[in-house]
Design a protein around this motif. Structure first.
Motif, mmCIF file in Angstrom:
data_model
loop_
_atom_site.group_PDB
_atom_site.id
_atom_site.type_symbol
_atom_site.label_atom_id
_atom_site.label_comp_id
_atom_site.label_asym_id
_atom_site.label_seq_id
_atom_site.Cartn_x
_atom_site.Cartn_y
_atom_site.Cartn_z
ATOM 1 N N ALA A 40 53.185 27.881 42.208
ATOM 2 C CA ALA A 40 52.528 29.058 41.642
ATOM 3 C C ALA A 40 52.096 28.799 40.209
ATOM 4 N N ALA A 43 48.429 26.879 39.971
ATOM 5 C CA ALA A 43 47.470 27.467 40.902
ATOM 6 C C ALA A 43 46.128 26.743 40.876
ATOM 7 N N VAL A 61 43.575 31.383 46.509
ATOM 8 C CA VAL A 61 44.911 30.854 46.214
ATOM 9 C C VAL A 61 45.624 31.867 45.331
ATOM 10 N N PRO A 63 49.156 33.067 43.305
ATOM 11 C CA PRO A 63 50.512 32.834 42.809
ATOM 12 C C PRO A 63 51.432 33.983 43.224
ATOM 13 N N THR A 152 49.826 39.553 41.637
ATOM 14 C CA THR A 152 50.322 38.177 41.621
ATOM 15 C C THR A 152 51.647 38.104 40.877
ATOM 16 N N ALA A 157 44.941 34.869 40.565
ATOM 17 C CA ALA A 157 44.520 34.253 41.818
ATOM 18 C C ALA A 157 43.195 33.532 41.584
#
Length: 386
Positions: A40, A43, A61, A63, A152, A157
């Motif tokens: 995370a 990222a 993607v 975290p 997140t 993200a």
């Protein structure tokens, strides 16, 4: 078609899992990868892996505080989960950093991706990215969108476009068109300890009177039912609901979520005015109750929405699901791992599922509308007509 994965792994192991999914899903159209622990914190590096392994496939993607799939949860460790699917058109979008008018720019980004079409918008927001009331305005830009998402773990993200561009901001997401809107339902892990009372008077986020009584007196009466003093597990929360008779304008969503309220912390008290500081959402006319975080309610709530979603999906072919659940649930709430993945597996068997433990949740409310939620699980089932 869709496939999911979850694994405790580093970057090299993750790359192999991504490659395996890409080989298993023909003509993929989109995907999501959730990353926890050290992944995370990296990222941008994970987004590079996704861009390489899923070349040409738009993705996001995210975290996360923890990750999960239908196989189980990964909490307190470095790992990842994800899902890759075929069908529909997927467009990543992001709110620019340091935006002077974040509400307007987010609406514009969503409008460009979705517009007036029937669509799904999955939004992943960084903690503190925008105030809860800004979610209410998104319906203006995408009135026919099914909107849900989560907060997140820390960083932003990252969206990966089909051209391989990486985009990110305080709020990043995926817009999905040409695909049946998912069945989405949410359930808080909370037990109400009072009835709902209409808020009569509020000022500056402080609720002064509700149900004809001082707000602080209502809280005192509710907590008196818990014994003295309440345990640490019994976190006292405010529950806010719409005024009686409020219409979501979405019969299917109404059936999935008949008891609609969102949880908010009690931020402080005003002894002189017998008031409670709850925030600007606690407006006159809304309804106020009090609740405690509760493991049994969390289990029962998730079982209930999973059952409702499953029933509503009859006559269609489930493809995959996303499950976004608060980091305040999981093993810390239930005292044992994998409680929620087991509930989902019992209901949906081997359906591909990917999800995360989030800092907050973005739960569906009305068509094109959502509310920021706490201690809540959000289940979204994507399906194709049978």
């Amino acid at each position: 078609m869709a496939r999911s994965f979850s694994a405790t792994c580093g970057p090299d192991g993750l790359l192999q899992h991504l490659a395996d999914l890409r080989s298993a899903v023909p003509s993929p159209s989109g995907g999501v990868v959730f990353a926890s622990g050290q992944l995370a914190q990296r990222a941008s590096g994970i987004a590079e892996l996704v861009r390489s392994a899923w070349r040409g496939v738009p993705a996001c993607v995210v975290p996360a505080a923890g990750v999960l799939s239908e196989r189980g949860e990964i909490e307190g460790d470095t790992g990842a989960s994800g899902v890759l699917w075929s069908g529909g058109q997927v467009t990543p979008f992001a709110l620019p950093e340091r935006a002077e008018e974040p509400s307007r720019l987010l609406r514009e980004a969503l409008a460009r991706a979705v517009g007036q079409r029937s669509a799904t918008a999955i939004l992943f927001a960084r903690p503190g990215a925008f105030a809860p009331e800004r979610l209410e305005a998104l319906s203006l830009s995408a009135p026919n969108a099914c909107l849900f998402g989560a907060g997140t773990a820390s960083g932003s993200a990252i969206g990966v476009t089909s051209q391989g561009e990486l985009i990110e901001g305080p709020a990043t997401g995926l817009a999905i068109t040409g695909f049946a809107p998912p069945l989405v339902a949410a359930s808080p892990a909370a037990r109400l300890i009072s009835g709902f009372h209409r808020i009569d008077e509020a000022s500056g986020g402080v609720v002064l009177r509700a149900g004809g009584q001082p707000a602080l007196d209502l809280l005192s009466a509710a907590t008196a039912t818990l014994g003295e003093p309440p345990s640490a597990q019994q976190l006292i929360l405010a529950a806010l609901a719409d005024p009686p008779g409020a219409d979501r304008g979405d019969a299917e969503a109404e059936a999935l979520d008949s008891e609609r309220y969102v949880l908010r912390p009690v931020r402080g008290i005003d002894p002189s005015r017998r008031g409670l500081l709850l925030g600007d959402e606690a407006r006159p006319g809304a309804r106020l109750a009090f609740a405690v975080r509760d493991a049994a309610a969390g289990r029962a709530g998730l079982e209930g929405i999973a059952r409702q979603v499953s029933r509503s999906a009859l006559g269609s072919a489930p493809r995959f699901a996303l499950y976004l659940t608060c980091a305040g649930r999981g093993q810390g709430l239930y005292g044992t791992p994998d409680v929620e993945p087991r509930i989902l597996r019992q209901r949906f068997a081997d359906l591909p599922i990917a999800g995360m433990h989030s800092s907050f949740e973005i739960a569906p409310w009305a068509r094109g509308q959502a509310r920021l939620a706490l201690y809540t699980g959000v289940l979204a089932l994507f399906r194709a007509p049978s």
